[in-house]
Design a protein around this motif. Sequence first.
Motif, PDB file in Angstrom:
ATOM      1  N   ASP A  90       0.832  -1.204   0.000  1.00  0.00           N
ATOM      2  CA  ASP A  90       0.000   0.000   0.000  1.00  0.00           C
ATOM      3  C   ASP A  90       0.869   1.259   0.000  1.00  0.00           C
ATOM      4  N   LEU A  91       1.941   1.246   0.789  1.00  0.00           N
ATOM      5  CA  LEU A  91       2.858   2.382   0.833  1.00  0.00           C
ATOM      6  C   LEU A  91       3.539   2.572  -0.521  1.00  0.00           C
ATOM      7  N   CYS A  92       3.993   1.491  -1.125  1.00  0.00           N
ATOM      8  CA  CYS A  92       4.655   1.583  -2.425  1.00  0.00           C
ATOM      9  C   CYS A  92       3.716   2.135  -3.492  1.00  0.00           C
ATOM     10  N   LEU A  93       2.477   1.680  -3.487  1.00  0.00           N
ATOM     11  CA  LEU A  93       1.499   2.179  -4.447  1.00  0.00           C
ATOM     12  C   LEU A  93       1.200   3.652  -4.212  1.00  0.00           C
ATOM     13  N   LEU A  94       1.106   4.069  -2.965  1.00  0.00           N
ATOM     14  CA  LEU A  94       0.841   5.467  -2.645  1.00  0.00           C
ATOM     15  C   LEU A  94       1.981   6.355  -3.136  1.00  0.00           C
ATOM     16  N   ILE A  95       3.209   5.987  -2.844  1.00  0.00           N
ATOM     17  CA  ILE A  95       4.368   6.781  -3.252  1.00  0.00           C
ATOM     18  C   ILE A  95       4.434   6.888  -4.775  1.00  0.00           C
ATOM     19  N   THR A  96       4.205   5.794  -5.471  1.00  0.00           N
ATOM     20  CA  THR A  96       4.225   5.799  -6.931  1.00  0.00           C
ATOM     21  C   THR A  96       3.127   6.705  -7.483  1.00  0.00           C
ATOM     22  N   THR A  97       1.932   6.611  -6.917  1.00  0.00           N
ATOM     23  CA  THR A  97       0.815   7.426  -7.383  1.00  0.00           C
ATOM     24  C   THR A  97       1.072   8.904  -7.132  1.00  0.00           C
TER      25      THR A  97
ATOM     26  N   HIS B 210      -5.519  14.423  -1.855  1.00  0.00           N
ATOM     27  CA  HIS B 210      -5.045  13.248  -2.593  1.00  0.00           C
ATOM     28  C   HIS B 210      -4.939  12.038  -1.669  1.00  0.00           C
ATOM     29  N   LEU B 211      -4.386  12.223  -0.482  1.00  0.00           N
ATOM     30  CA  LEU B 211      -4.260  11.115   0.465  1.00  0.00           C
ATOM     31  C   LEU B 211      -5.632  10.574   0.853  1.00  0.00           C
ATOM     32  N   SER B 212      -6.574  11.468   1.070  1.00  0.00           N
ATOM     33  CA  SER B 212      -7.929  11.045   1.422  1.00  0.00           C
ATOM     34  C   SER B 212      -8.577  10.275   0.278  1.00  0.00           C
ATOM     35  N   THR B 213      -8.426  10.785  -0.930  1.00  0.00           N
ATOM     36  CA  THR B 213      -8.996  10.128  -2.108  1.00  0.00           C
ATOM     37  C   THR B 213      -8.402   8.741  -2.317  1.00  0.00           C
ATOM     38  N   LEU B 214      -7.111   8.609  -2.048  1.00  0.00           N
ATOM     39  CA  LEU B 214      -6.432   7.327  -2.224  1.00  0.00           C
ATOM     40  C   LEU B 214      -6.659   6.367  -1.061  1.00  0.00           C
ATOM     41  N   GLY B 215      -7.414   6.790  -0.055  1.00  0.00           N
ATOM     42  CA  GLY B 215      -7.747   5.908   1.065  1.00  0.00           C
ATOM     43  C   GLY B 215      -6.663   5.789   2.107  1.00  0.00           C
ATOM     44  N   TRP B 216      -5.734   6.732   2.122  1.00  0.00           N
ATOM     45  CA  TRP B 216      -4.657   6.694   3.103  1.00  0.00           C
ATOM     46  C   TRP B 216      -5.160   7.244   4.430  1.00  0.00           C
TER      47      TRP B 216
END
Length: 126
Positions: free
Chosen positions: A71-78, A101-107
């Motif tokens: 999940d962290l890797c996908l977030l950083i890439t996005t 962006h973090l909220s939209t990505l579900g972080w």
Amino acid sequence: MNNRKIIKGYKTLISSRFNVDKSKDGIIYTLYSDAFNSLKVGFAENDKVLEKKLSSEALILLHMKKGKKKDLCLLITTLNELGIKYSDNFYFKYSGSLMKHLSTLGWPIGRSLYKQRKIKKELVCA
């Protein structure tokens, strides 16, 4: 036929891009540094690792939830593809757009999305 190619391409991308243990569960979190007005996103294997990080640095835990290192890797890439830059150890400059962006990505960000609005409102009323 096209759907199969897309799914196969996605699986290839995920397996080649992220050389992490995808099945390892842990905690994904967001920390805030008031001194530098920055956010730190990360992954910890358990509560003790996260507690050690919080005690060693002057950071505030905004929110955490169960997740995987993937999940962290996908977030950083996005975020990188969105043009949001980060410094060493995944520190980001705090901004309203980053929080959206973090909220939209579900972080996990907790209720901190409203921090800037509250500060602006207090300044206008003062």
